[in-house]
Design a protein around this motif. Structure first.
Motif, short mmCIF file in Angstrom:
data_model
loop_
_atom_site.label_atom_id
_atom_site.label_comp_id
_atom_site.label_asym_id
_atom_site.label_seq_id
_atom_site.Cartn_x
_atom_site.Cartn_y
_atom_site.Cartn_z
N HIS A 195 40.62 42.35 46.42
CA HIS A 195 41.07 41.07 45.84
C HIS A 195 40.51 39.82 46.53
O HIS A 195 41.27 39.05 47.16
N PRO A 196 39.20 39.57 46.44
CA PRO A 196 38.60 38.43 47.15
C PRO A 196 39.11 37.08 46.68
O PRO A 196 39.02 36.10 47.43
N GLY A 197 39.66 37.00 45.49
CA GLY A 197 40.17 35.73 44.99
C GLY A 197 41.36 35.23 45.77
O GLY A 197 41.71 34.04 45.68
N LEU A 198 42.01 36.09 46.58
CA LEU A 198 43.16 35.67 47.37
C LEU A 198 42.76 35.02 48.68
O LEU A 198 43.61 34.46 49.38
N ASP A 222 46.22 39.84 40.57
CA ASP A 222 46.48 38.47 40.99
C ASP A 222 45.29 37.54 40.78
O ASP A 222 45.32 36.38 41.20
N HIS A 223 44.22 38.04 40.17
CA HIS A 223 43.06 37.20 39.86
C HIS A 223 43.23 36.55 38.49
O HIS A 223 43.76 37.16 37.56
N THR A 224 42.75 35.34 38.36
CA THR A 224 42.67 34.70 37.04
C THR A 224 41.46 35.24 36.31
O THR A 224 40.54 35.80 36.94
N GLU A 228 37.94 36.62 37.97
CA GLU A 228 37.36 37.93 37.66
C GLU A 228 35.91 37.81 37.24
O GLU A 228 35.04 38.57 37.70
N ALA A 229 35.61 36.83 36.40
CA ALA A 229 34.22 36.61 35.98
C ALA A 229 33.37 36.17 37.16
O ALA A 229 32.21 36.60 37.30
N HIS A 230 33.92 35.32 38.01
CA HIS A 230 33.19 34.82 39.18
C HIS A 230 32.80 35.96 40.11
O HIS A 230 31.64 36.06 40.55
N TYR A 231 33.76 36.85 40.43
CA TYR A 231 33.47 37.91 41.39
C TYR A 231 32.65 39.04 40.76
O TYR A 231 31.90 39.73 41.46
N GLU A 232 32.76 39.21 39.47
CA GLU A 232 31.88 40.15 38.80
C GLU A 232 30.42 39.68 38.93
O GLU A 232 29.52 40.47 39.23
N ALA A 233 30.21 38.37 38.77
CA ALA A 233 28.86 37.81 38.89
C ALA A 233 28.36 37.87 40.33
O ALA A 233 27.19 38.19 40.58
N LEU A 234 29.25 37.58 41.30
CA LEU A 234 28.86 37.65 42.71
C LEU A 234 28.48 39.07 43.11
O LEU A 234 27.52 39.29 43.87
N GLY A 262 47.48 50.85 35.89
CA GLY A 262 46.65 50.72 34.70
C GLY A 262 46.53 49.31 34.17
O GLY A 262 45.77 49.06 33.24
N ALA A 263 47.29 48.36 34.78
CA ALA A 263 47.22 46.97 34.32
C ALA A 263 45.82 46.39 34.51
O ALA A 263 45.39 45.50 33.77
N ARG A 264 45.13 46.84 35.55
CA ARG A 264 43.73 46.53 35.74
C ARG A 264 42.99 47.85 35.83
O ARG A 264 43.39 48.73 36.59
#
Length: 282
Positions: A195-198, A222-224, A228-234, A262-264
């Motif tokens: 969870h790098p967004g935290l 807990d990611h928006t 999620e799009a940002h870290y997928e690109a990174l 299963g929520a993610r």
């Protein structure tokens, strides 16, 4: 398409359900694979692996290692680790000792704030569910605060006392994320940044990639969507795999913490790709 949830916790750390329950819930959610990633312990893996055979679902042996970078808690997930490696088990035991010291420091701060809470209060409801090698964490302290009426919920416990910047928060010295990556690789595993967004420390991703990080948990409860799009690109930019996890911890007071299994989820072929990029025992 088959899917996997690669971040769940059990009674072996700060989850509320036995490992077999996590596996059953993953099967009921229609998943093909689930990872057990308890904090600084592999104590729940054997039970989970046996349950995987019963429910016909792949169980990925994992762990979530607690580290600190620039004063911030950073968690590194390890997949396909050898949970019989004596050196790795010894290292995890050292991390649990640090965790125990932190728990005592938090309780001391709560007492300084005038709250009548002891470690006995924290451990009161855990004596029949915990075994050697399991961990105790902040949610267990939060449970004690709820039971004693100091807060109304786990969320309030963290907001007022346990989260970073809250009144009783402490952060003792721990290993670095780089060390965690190295330990996981040496135990034959595949390290992934949780969870790098935290954290807000994106500079860690290329730094950890240099020492062997293989993936980033871009999809987390807990990611928006933007994160999620940002870290997928990174991850793509640095040649890293993308994983997903609910970070399921069970239910407390009828509320699921963080999200249901299963929520993610991510395509289950990531399980094989992580296996292919695991380290080698030295």
């Amino acid at each position: 398409m088959a899917f996997a949830d690669l971040h769940t916790h059990t009674l072996a750390s700060d989850g509320t359900r036995p490992p077999a329950d996590n596996v059953r819930l993953a099967a009921e959610a229609g998943l093909a694979a689930v990872a057990i990633t308890d904090h600084d312990t592999v104590g729940g893996l054997r039970e989970a692996m046996e349950a995987g055979l019963k429910y016909g679902i792949a169980v990925v042996p994992g762990v979530e290692i607690s580290t600190v970078h620039a004063g911030q808690d950073i968690h590194v997930l390890g997949y396909w680790i050898d949970d019989t490696d004596p050196r790795f088990l010894s290292r995890l035991a050292e991390l649990r000792e640090v965790r125990n010291r932190r728990n005592e420091m938090i309780v001391n701060k709560l007492q300084e704030l005038g709250l009548s809470v002891s470690m006995d209060d924290v451990l009161e409801s855990l004596r029949t569910s915990k075994k050697a090698g399991d961990t105790v964490g902040r949610p267990h302290i939060g449970d004690a605060l709820v039971r004693k009426g100091y807060v109304n919920s786990m969320a309030e416990a963290f907001d007022r006392y346990l989260a970073k910047g809250a009144a009783a928060y402490v952060n003792p010295p721990r290993i670095t994320p780089q060390q965690a990556v190295e330990w996981i690789l040496e135990a034959g595993g595949a390290p992934v940044l949780a969870h790098p967004g935290l954290y807000g420390q994106d500079e860690l991703i290329p730094l950890l990639a240099e020492v062997g990080l293989v993936g980033v948990e871009a999809f987390h409860s807990d990611h928006t969507p933007e994160q999620e799009a940002h870290y997928e690109a990174l991850a793509a930019e640095h040649g890293l795999l993308v994983t997903a996890g609910s970070d399921y911890h069970g239910e407390r007071g009828g509320v699921v913490f963080h999200a249901p299994i299963g929520a993610r989820r991510v395509a289950a072929d990531i399980v094989d790709r992580l296996f292919e990029r695991r380290g080698m025992r030295s």
